[in-house]
Scaffold this active site. Sequence first.
Site, PDB file in Angstrom:
ATOM      1  N   LYS A  54       0.907  -1.365   0.014  1.00  0.00           N
ATOM      2  CA  LYS A  54       0.112   0.000  -0.015  1.00  0.00           C
ATOM      3  C   LYS A  54       0.970   1.185  -0.006  1.00  0.00           C
ATOM      4  O   LYS A  54       0.582   2.272  -0.622  1.00  0.00           O
ATOM      5  CB  LYS A  54      -1.076   0.099   1.318  1.00  0.00           C
ATOM      6  N   GLN A  98      -5.105  -1.468   9.546  1.00  0.00           N
ATOM      7  CA  GLN A  98      -4.998  -2.647   8.628  1.00  0.00           C
ATOM      8  C   GLN A  98      -5.584  -3.739   9.842  1.00  0.00           C
ATOM      9  O   GLN A  98      -5.419  -3.945  11.078  1.00  0.00           O
ATOM     10  CB  GLN A  98      -3.653  -3.293   8.717  1.00  0.00           C
ATOM     11  N   ASP A 121     -11.603   2.664   3.798  1.00  0.00           N
ATOM     12  CA  ASP A 121     -11.921   1.200   3.656  1.00  0.00           C
ATOM     13  C   ASP A 121     -13.434   1.033   3.428  1.00  0.00           C
ATOM     14  O   ASP A 121     -13.870  -0.060   2.892  1.00  0.00           O
ATOM     15  CB  ASP A 121     -11.477   0.479   4.846  1.00  0.00           C
TER      16      ASP A 121
END
Length: 309
Positions: A54, A98, A121
């Site tokens: 990422k 995460q 997200d």
Amino acid sequence: MSATILDGKAFAAALRQGLGSFVEALKQDQGLTPGLAVVLVGEDPASQVYVRNKHKSTIEAGMASFEYRLPDTTSQEELEALIDELNAREDVNGILVQLPLPKGLDDRAIIERIRVEKDVDGFHIENVGMLAAGVGKPLIPCTPLGSLLILQDHLGSLSGLNAVVLGRSNIVGKPMAQLLLSQSATVEICHSRTKDLAEHVRRADVLVAAVGRPEMVPGDWIKPGATVIDVGINRIDHPEKPGKSKLVGDVDTASCMQVAGAITPVPGGIGPMTIACLLANTLTATCRQHGLAEPDLLALVRQARGDDA
Ligand code: NDP
């Protein structure tokens, strides 16, 4: 007949290129650099790889990347304090924590702590609710967003098509079904308790498989000409190379290829779209936070590919 391969790797590369051009223009015209903060708690090796990828992709797209690696002894209060700090920062437009978090930390409370406009997200309950209700401008979870873009690019309108989604997770299955519904497809959601799965799948003009079961869907379940999106990423023992492993999807690609009209491969299908869509969400979030026109993602891809040339 052999299905068209929907090359997610090439599509994701075109999307990243298009996003990079948009970011460049944003810097020139507005003096703005989109910023993504990624928070990793603990030492999970798979998560470390995701976070590294990422970071690399964010920098390549011309955005600012802020990485936070915290020990697995981090407390809920310490993590929440970091989220509060990132929520307040002007140079951070997107925040990703995460998952999964180490035991003892409350994932849900952390996700809800992220400002909804920075939840790239798309897991915050307000983003989930906006998507489900078709109200407002939610940020959309990355894997379903990537799947939808590939479907729209290949099929154009999805209106009236029968779509079957295998899997009802909050990360893939449910948001995927909502997105397909938002495009006026007729949507069925199947799961582990669904009776006679094959009969449902046989009705699908569009099949999205997200079950996490290696090669579960055989070719004789597929409607001739259907478009198949294989979200699954499963590592299995390599059938020909002892001691080695290989990645396969949730559909049996070889037999499905004989029947489907188009199919995403594994690897190289939906996998690469997920990070590209994380960058897309960061850019979209930046534009919304500054009241600027947000990118049309399909148009960016087509421009990057030179479709109109
Ligand atoms: P989950 O395990 O959270 O959900 C799996 C879903 O599949 C559940 O709804 C489950 O039903 C259903 N299911 C399981 N077995 C069967 C069965 N035999 N028949 C019908 N339905 C079944 O997985 P995720 O949604 O997180 O991920 C799905 C797959 O997608 C995985 O392979 C994962 O690795 C991959 N993935 C890929 C990503 C990418 O970037 N390409 C990103 C995210 C995931 P029930 O609810 O009844 O238990």
